[in-house]
Design an enzyme around this catalytic site. Structure first.
Site, PDB file in Angstrom:
ATOM      1  N   ASP A 193      39.184  53.727  34.121  1.00 32.86           N
ATOM      2  CA  ASP A 193      38.802  52.366  33.729  1.00 32.86           C
ATOM      3  C   ASP A 193      39.448  51.357  34.692  1.00 32.86           C
ATOM      4  O   ASP A 193      40.299  50.564  34.309  1.00 32.86           O
ATOM      5  CB  ASP A 193      39.255  52.128  32.290  1.00 32.86           C
ATOM      6  CG  ASP A 193      38.744  50.837  31.701  1.00 32.86           C
ATOM      7  OD1 ASP A 193      38.016  50.107  32.389  1.00 32.86           O
ATOM      8  OD2 ASP A 193      39.085  50.558  30.530  1.00 32.86           O
ATOM      9  N   LYS A 233      38.037  48.884  36.518  1.00 33.83           N
ATOM     10  CA  LYS A 233      37.507  47.515  36.502  1.00 33.83           C
ATOM     11  C   LYS A 233      37.630  46.838  37.866  1.00 33.83           C
ATOM     12  O   LYS A 233      38.228  45.776  38.012  1.00 33.83           O
ATOM     13  CB  LYS A 233      38.176  46.656  35.421  1.00 33.83           C
ATOM     14  CG  LYS A 233      37.925  47.128  33.995  1.00 33.83           C
ATOM     15  CD  LYS A 233      38.474  46.134  32.984  1.00 33.83           C
ATOM     16  CE  LYS A 233      38.231  46.594  31.557  1.00 33.83           C
ATOM     17  NZ  LYS A 233      39.130  47.700  31.162  1.00 33.83           N
ATOM     18  N   ASP A 283      36.565  43.198  43.394  1.00 36.57           N
ATOM     19  CA  ASP A 283      36.790  42.581  44.698  1.00 36.57           C
ATOM     20  C   ASP A 283      35.548  42.777  45.579  1.00 36.57           C
ATOM     21  O   ASP A 283      34.561  43.357  45.153  1.00 36.57           O
ATOM     22  CB  ASP A 283      38.034  43.191  45.358  1.00 36.57           C
ATOM     23  CG  ASP A 283      38.831  42.166  46.157  1.00 36.57           C
ATOM     24  OD1 ASP A 283      38.194  41.375  46.899  1.00 36.57           O
ATOM     25  OD2 ASP A 283      40.070  42.161  46.047  1.00 36.57           O
TER      26      ASP A 283
END
Length: 264
Positions: free
Chosen positions: A93, A95, A98
């Site tokens: 996880d 996430k 960028d």
């Protein structure tokens, strides 16, 4: 109700265009489980012990590998061995949030080398479609899958409205790699569209945690919101809980809800 909500996981797997989603759906059907454990612990020992106990009941183990204080490559090797022993997939996880060139290196390189061991990872849509392109360069050749964060379960989250709409549009343009969403509701809206919907914030005993997390029951998630998978954390391994018994309880509750949905 979208057509896929009436189909079994196995029926959907047979015609799914995304290789990782296909494997996930086949596994859910085989194990009779739509339970993902969100295992947010900070030691290698605890992570491996809990993963071994819940392994028979889950289809997916969700990790935050960067919070493990004593992370090493042996942890990854043992985790992969457990995933084979118990037949579950792994979801880091991470996430990602960028630009494409940066996330490509964060995903494939560094000390965690996430793409080398994690079947699934996820990303925010905030940076635009380049984030998917960058991750896809690394993950697609390895047969990995990407989830996008369309909606979050925390109170006051900004993931709604135009943000959610744009995120869904990006997913539709990248269905070979984007397998679904972290979401509070089923998102499939077009014919022949079958994104897997995984919903966090699931609890059988509480409705919130005092830090903004809001919980829903497996029935609310699977039947009412037509999601495919329940993501459960502290409800299974919280202080004083019997980890194995709780994992079995959530696995059964999730599967009962799923069977009710496909009968409707």
């Amino acid at each position: 109700m979208h057509a896929t909500t009436k189909q079994t996981y196995g029926e959907r797997a047979a015609q799914h265009p995304n290789a990782c989603a296909k494997r996930m759906l086949e596994l859910m059907e085989t194990k009779k489980s739509n339970l993902s454990l969100a295992l947010d612990v900070t030691t290698k020992k605890e992570l491996l012990e809990i993963a071994d106990k819940v392994g028979p009941y889950i289809c997916l183990l969700k990790t935050h590998i960067d919070i493990v204080d004593d992370f090493d490559q042996d942890l990854i090797e043992q985790l992969l061995a457990l995933s084979k022993k118990h037949n579950f997939m792994i979801f880091e996880d991470r996430k990602f949030a960028d630009i494409g060139n940066t996330v490509k290196h964060q995903y494939g390189n560094g000390i965690y080398r996430i793409a080398s061991w994690s079947d699934i990872t996820n990303a925010h849509g905030v940076p635009g479609e380049g984030i998917i392109t960058g991750l896809k360069e690394v993950g697609l050749p390895l047969g990995r899958g990407l989830l996008l964060l369309a909606e979050m379960s925390s109170k006051g989250a900004l993931t709604y409205g135009e943000y959610s709409s744009k995120t869904i549009e990006m997913a539709r343009r990248n269905q070979d790699f984007v397998m679904g969403f972290i979401t509070q509701r089923r998102i499939n809206e077009l014919p022949n569209e079958d994104f897997i919907a995984m919903s966090p914030g699931v609890g059988l005993d509480v409705t919130g945690d005092g830090l903004g997390q809001q919980y829903r029951t497996p029935h609310q998630v699977i039947v009412e919101s037509e999601c495919d998978m329940i993501i459960v954390g502290r409800g299974i391994y919280g202080k004083g809980r019997d980890v194995e018994a709780e994992a079995r309880r959530y696995q059964e509750a999730g599967w009962v809800a799923y069977e009710e949905r496909i009968r409707q």
